[in-house]
Design a protein around this motif. Structure first.
Motif, PDB file in Angstrom:
ATOM      1  N   VAL A   5       0.644  -1.251  -0.235  1.00 16.11           N
ATOM      2  CA  VAL A   5      -0.167   0.342   0.081  1.00 16.11           C
ATOM      3  C   VAL A   5       0.518   1.121  -0.384  1.00 16.11           C
ATOM      4  O   VAL A   5       0.617   2.215  -0.493  1.00 16.11           O
ATOM      5  CB  VAL A   5      -0.871  -0.228   1.362  1.00 16.11           C
ATOM      6  CG1 VAL A   5      -1.840   0.911   1.567  1.00 16.11           C
ATOM      7  CG2 VAL A   5      -2.119  -0.929   0.861  1.00 16.11           C
ATOM      8  N   PHE A   6       2.011   1.061   0.336  1.00  9.07           N
ATOM      9  CA  PHE A   6       2.920   2.118   0.703  1.00  9.07           C
ATOM     10  C   PHE A   6       3.250   2.618  -0.276  1.00  9.07           C
ATOM     11  O   PHE A   6       3.405   3.784  -1.164  1.00  9.07           O
ATOM     12  CB  PHE A   6       4.030   2.374   1.528  1.00  9.07           C
ATOM     13  CG  PHE A   6       5.005   2.997   1.307  1.00  9.07           C
ATOM     14  CD1 PHE A   6       4.760   4.341   2.801  1.00  9.07           C
ATOM     15  CD2 PHE A   6       6.055   3.119   1.169  1.00  9.07           C
ATOM     16  CE1 PHE A   6       6.246   4.998   2.879  1.00  9.07           C
ATOM     17  CE2 PHE A   6       7.372   4.073   0.849  1.00  9.07           C
ATOM     18  CZ  PHE A   6       6.706   5.733   1.908  1.00  9.07           C
ATOM     19  N   PHE A   7       3.851   1.216  -1.040  1.00  7.03           N
ATOM     20  CA  PHE A   7       4.143   2.235  -2.949  1.00  7.03           C
ATOM     21  C   PHE A   7       3.537   2.512  -3.738  1.00  7.03           C
ATOM     22  O   PHE A   7       3.248   2.712  -4.718  1.00  7.03           O
ATOM     23  CB  PHE A   7       5.149   0.334  -3.123  1.00  7.03           C
ATOM     24  CG  PHE A   7       6.916   1.085  -2.885  1.00  7.03           C
ATOM     25  CD1 PHE A   7       7.374   1.784  -3.156  1.00  7.03           C
ATOM     26  CD2 PHE A   7       7.198   0.222  -1.497  1.00  7.03           C
ATOM     27  CE1 PHE A   7       8.959   1.519  -2.187  1.00  7.03           C
ATOM     28  CE2 PHE A   7       8.527  -0.150  -0.367  1.00  7.03           C
ATOM     29  CZ  PHE A   7       9.411   0.784  -1.532  1.00  7.03           C
ATOM     30  N   GLN A   8       2.019   1.586  -3.464  1.00  8.70           N
ATOM     31  CA  GLN A   8       0.759   2.402  -4.471  1.00  8.70           C
ATOM     32  C   GLN A   8       0.739   3.318  -4.618  1.00  8.70           C
ATOM     33  O   GLN A   8       0.258   3.801  -5.141  1.00  8.70           O
ATOM     34  CB  GLN A   8      -0.398   1.056  -4.601  1.00  8.70           C
ATOM     35  CG  GLN A   8      -1.575   1.271  -4.765  1.00  8.70           C
ATOM     36  CD  GLN A   8      -2.905   1.459  -4.443  1.00  8.70           C
ATOM     37  OE1 GLN A   8      -2.290   2.005  -3.218  1.00  8.70           O
ATOM     38  NE2 GLN A   8      -3.322   1.990  -5.267  1.00  8.70           N
ATOM     39  N   ALA A   9       0.931   3.759  -2.602  1.00 10.82           N
ATOM     40  CA  ALA A   9       0.456   5.381  -2.542  1.00 10.82           C
ATOM     41  C   ALA A   9       1.774   6.665  -3.276  1.00 10.82           C
ATOM     42  O   ALA A   9       1.384   7.029  -3.611  1.00 10.82           O
ATOM     43  CB  ALA A   9      -0.169   5.936  -1.441  1.00 10.82           C
ATOM     44  N   ALA A  10       3.144   5.397  -3.575  1.00 12.75           N
ATOM     45  CA  ALA A  10       4.213   6.876  -3.155  1.00 12.75           C
ATOM     46  C   ALA A  10       4.073   7.788  -4.448  1.00 12.75           C
ATOM     47  O   ALA A  10       4.667   8.446  -4.812  1.00 12.75           O
ATOM     48  CB  ALA A  10       4.760   6.249  -2.334  1.00 12.75           C
ATOM     49  N   VAL A  11       3.806   6.503  -6.421  1.00  7.21           N
ATOM     50  CA  VAL A  11       3.788   6.602  -6.867  1.00  7.21           C
ATOM     51  C   VAL A  11       2.913   7.574  -7.661  1.00  7.21           C
ATOM     52  O   VAL A  11       3.230   7.909  -8.641  1.00  7.21           O
ATOM     53  CB  VAL A  11       3.988   5.523  -7.842  1.00  7.21           C
ATOM     54  CG1 VAL A  11       5.097   4.854  -7.593  1.00  7.21           C
ATOM     55  CG2 VAL A  11       3.235   4.440  -8.362  1.00  7.21           C
ATOM     56  N   ALA A  12       2.057   7.664  -6.999  1.00  2.00           N
ATOM     57  CA  ALA A  12       0.754   8.548  -7.548  1.00  2.00           C
ATOM     58  C   ALA A  12       0.822  10.043  -7.973  1.00  2.00           C
ATOM     59  O   ALA A  12       0.884   9.923  -8.825  1.00  2.00           O
ATOM     60  CB  ALA A  12      -0.256   8.276  -6.329  1.00  2.00           C
TER      61      ALA A  12
END
Length: 462
Positions: A84-91
């Motif tokens: 979830v962290f990386f999914q949001a980080a690249v937004a």
């Protein structure tokens, strides 16, 4: 799906409204890409389904992964938090690259498909838990974030006059696609076949994302549908009501300008609270159901209902927000999500399975409906041209909420038990609803602040 090859450029003109916002009118969807814009709803929806199982079905594979790899449950929950962290980080960076033209939508989808496949391969063959953290948590999460940011913002650009229902429908794919995998991971996958089940799922989902992404195309900057006059109320009653309840942004805000309005910070905090509660529910609903004595198949059914209603809720609340306004619907969703956490806890405490299923479904509705609200509200407040970046700023709250909802959630459960954890989760969501009361569109005066002209038209001529 048919594509028409255009031989000549279609003339367009730019008009300005009273506030100075520019609209590019004259070109139809077929003029631009050779097909109806409805395909920019269907294809993003398919792409979103291709990445959903990694978040919504992952908890269903916990027992098998724990036994097969000897990974602790704590590791598995933190792995979901890293995803979830990386999914949001690249937004946000994906949005910036997309809007600068350096990352075409099709390439973003291809990268997302590759990350999806790599994540499932790492779960199947990782020799050490660290490899799974990198392969699934980092690479799969990054790929999913690129797909999510591309799909959600694509539909808002093609439907600037009626984006709520369409955005909600596309967002719903992020939950629908997980339903068969919840049953697959709980009812069919075991120690004898888990590798091939995971590999097969990864290949299928990666191919789905890549195939949908092949046909993605953005409209020009400031594009407005040729059939809708931006300077007059539209003839379509649905579009007319949607624009009245959710007027377009007064101008196109850059990310820096959007942040300076203060609205981004409020939206960021609201999404932090609600998405954290949503992820907490995904991660620990199976646990509280099993603790209450419900059979594993029943718990899987509850998770499937949660996923189905989660996806349906995104489309329904998007449609309702077109009719009644985004802010009202956002507050309603925060309250529903919070009360549902109390309901799940109560049903588990008394061992009432029907009520557990009902409140699980309600929690799924609330947990899913928050995302299209923020996606559509970001475009309503700050415009469509920089929406990928602006929504990336808001969505970056999931950097923290994923770790809090899954990783820290496990810490809270271990210290306070499910009673304390679910009570805290419900209270956090209700507090987010209170914060949402302070949201308002920047640059547009509130009705109560508008004073009537002391000399109405005509009196000064008397």
């Amino acid at each position: 799906m048919t594509t028409t090859e255009l031989r000549t450029a279609v003339p367009y003109r730019e008009v300005r409204d009273a506030g100075g916002r520019v609209y590019r009118v004259g070109e139809t969807d077929i003029d631009i890409m050779g097909r109806k814009r409805k395909w920019m709803v269907i294809l993003p929806w398919v792409g979103m389904m291709g990445i959903s199982s990694a978040e919504y079905a992952f908890a269903s594979a916990e027992d098998t992964l724990h036994t097969a790899h000897s990974w602790s449950s704590l590791h598995i929950f933190w792995m979901l938090g890293v995803w979830v962290f990386f999914q949001a980080a690249v937004a946000f960076p994906t949005g910036r690259l997309r809007e600068s033209g350096r990352l075409p939508a099709r390439w973003a989808m291809m990268f997302g498909a590759f990350g999806t496949l790599l994540g499932y391969l790492s779960l199947a063959f990782a020799p050490h838990v660290v490899v799974a953290y990198i392969g699934f948590g980092m690479f799969s999460g990054t790929g999913a974030g690129m797909v999510y940011a591309t799909c959600v913002n694509m539909v808002g650009k093609w439907y600037p006059e009626r984006k709520g229902g369409k955005t909600g429908f596309v967002n719903g794919g992020f939950a629908y696609g997980s339903v068969p995998f919840v049953f697959l991971f709980t009812g069919y996958m075991d120690l004898t076949n888990f590798r091939w089940v995971l590999v097969g799922a990864g290949l299928l989902l990666a191919a789905t994302v890549a195939a949908a992404g092949c046909f993605f195309q953005d409209p020009p900057k400031n594009w407005w549908p040729a059939a809708v006059d931006p300077l007059r109320p539209p003839s379509d009653p649905r579009a007319r009501r949607a624009l009245r309840m959710n007027p377009p942004a007064v101008r196109q805000y850059t990310p820096k300008e959007a942040w300076q309005t203060g609205r981004v910070a409020l939206m960021w905090f609201c999404l932090l609270c609600t998405s954290g509660v949503n992820i907490f529910g995904i991660a620990f609903q199976v646990d509280i159901g099993e603790e209450a004595g419900f059979a594993g198949g029943v718990v899987a059914t509850a998770m499937s209902l949660k996923a189905v209603v989660n996806g349906t809720g995104r489309g329904v609340i998007g449609w309702l927000s077109d009719r009644y306004g985004r802010k009202r619907c956002l507050i309603f969703v925060c309250v529903v999500l919070g009360l549902a956490q109390y309901g799940i806890l109560w049903a588990a405490d008394i061992g009432n399975l029907p009520m557990f299923l009902i409140f699980s479904s309600i929690s799924g509705f609330g947990g899913g409906a928050i995302f299209p609200m923020f996606a559509a509200m970001t475009a309503d407040y700050f415009g469509e041209n920089n929406n990928a970046s602006n929504y990336g700023l808001v969505y970056s709250s999931k950097l923290v909420s994923g770790l809090l909802g899954s990783g820290m959630g496990s810490v809270v459960v271990s210290h306070w038990g499910h009673t304390g954890a679910f009570t805290l989760a419900g209270s956090i969501s209700l507090f987010a609803g209170f914060i949402a009361l302070f949201l308002s569109q920047p640059g547009r005066p509130r009705a109560k602040n508008i004073t009537p002209n002391p000399q109405p038209l005509g009196e000064e001529m008397a």
